[in-house]
Enzyme design. Structure first.
Site, PDB file in Angstrom:
ATOM      1  N   SER A  91       0.848  -1.187   0.000  1.00  0.00           N
ATOM      2  CA  SER A  91       0.000   0.000   0.000  1.00  0.00           C
ATOM      3  C   SER A  91       0.892   1.249   0.000  1.00  0.00           C
ATOM      4  O   SER A  91       1.713   1.410  -0.907  1.00  0.00           O
ATOM      5  CB  SER A  91      -0.948  -0.051   1.204  1.00  0.00           C
ATOM      6  OG  SER A  91      -2.030   0.821   1.059  1.00  0.00           O
ATOM      7  N   LEU A  92       0.776   2.128   0.985  1.00  0.00           N
ATOM      8  CA  LEU A  92       1.665   3.297   1.041  1.00  0.00           C
ATOM      9  C   LEU A  92       3.126   2.871   0.984  1.00  0.00           C
ATOM     10  O   LEU A  92       3.958   3.539   0.361  1.00  0.00           O
ATOM     11  CB  LEU A  92       1.411   4.098   2.314  1.00  0.00           C
ATOM     12  CG  LEU A  92       2.424   5.203   2.637  1.00  0.00           C
ATOM     13  CD1 LEU A  92       2.439   6.284   1.564  1.00  0.00           C
ATOM     14  CD2 LEU A  92       2.143   5.805   4.010  1.00  0.00           C
TER      15      LEU A  92
END
Length: 248
Positions: A91-92
């Site tokens: 994700s991030l």
């Protein structure tokens, strides 16, 4: 900051041939990958990047902008030049790992032999939903619960969430404001892992990572939603270990 503050060793072996640096998702810290460190095959050291605002660095202010975060991580990784390394970001964490790889290329430093990106839209693809980091606290917490990844018992602890909300908002801001062009590329191969039922990063979003490397690209889908890497860890770790094998 000293490299030891930025990198948490999760498993070290004397004969490791490669170091795997893990970049956590929004709000998470190094411990998110502790279970992985026990299941990867011998020959792979496992370390995790620990940004300010979480776990042992909870008292430090989180980064509000991506470039200074990337610069700090790239600088910290300069201490690990004695053997090959690979990056895994979820994700991030995939965004940060990708930009750190690009920064190491710009600095002509030791760059990863492979970049693993997981549960994250390709850098040129805009977010699929409206920004969450601007929501009022109650709505923001509801969205966190919907996404999973944060246990509901933690979401219900008001005092704890008062400490965690600033880093969660900062991390979501980094992710939701990130967008670049297809000319942003890395010189190492990319392996992209996606969850079949992930509404945040669809198969199309993940396949777009092929445009961001000048080397090879591999794409796999796994059962599960946004946090498939933890729910179906065995299959993910097996794929990761396979891609880390030396080439012919």
């Amino acid at each position: 900051m000293a490299p030891g503050q930025w990198v948490v060793p999760l498993r070290r072996t004397p004969d490791a041939r490669v170091r795997l640096f893990c970049f956590p998702h929004a709000g998470a810290g190094a411990s998110a990958f502790r279970a992985w460190s026990r299941t990867l095959p011998a020959g792979v050291d496992v370390l995790a990047v620990q940004a300010p605002g979480r776990e042992a660095r909870l008292a430090e202010a989180p980064f509000q902008h991506l470039p200074p975060l990337v610069a700090e991580v790239a600088g910290a990784l300069g201490a690990y030049r004695d053997r090959p390394m690979a990056f895994f970001g979820h994700s991030l964490g995939a965004i940060v790992a990708f930009e750190v790889t690009r920064e190491l290329q710009r600095r002509r430093r030791n760059r990863p032999i492979r970049l693993f990106v997981s549960g994250c839209r390709a850098p040129h693809r805009p977010p699929r939903s409206s920004p969450l980091h601007r929501l009022p606290d109650a709505e923001f917490l509801l969205e966190l619960g919907r996404m999973g990844g944060t246990p509901h018992e933690i979401l219900g602890e008001d005092e704890l969430m008062a400490l965690l909300l600033p880093v969660l908002r900062a991390d979501f801001r980094l992710s939701e404001s990130y967008l670049t062009s297809t000319t942003a590329r890395v010189a190492c191969p990319i392996s992209a892992f996606g969850g079949r039922d992930d509404p945040e990063a669809t198969a199309e979003d993940m396949a777009g990572w092929a445009l961001h490397t000048t080397a090879g690209f591999r794409f796999r889908l796994f059962p599960g939603d946004h946090f498939f890497i933890f729910d179906g860890a065995v299959g993910v770790v097996d794929a990761l270990a396979s891609d880390l094998q030396p080439g012919p």
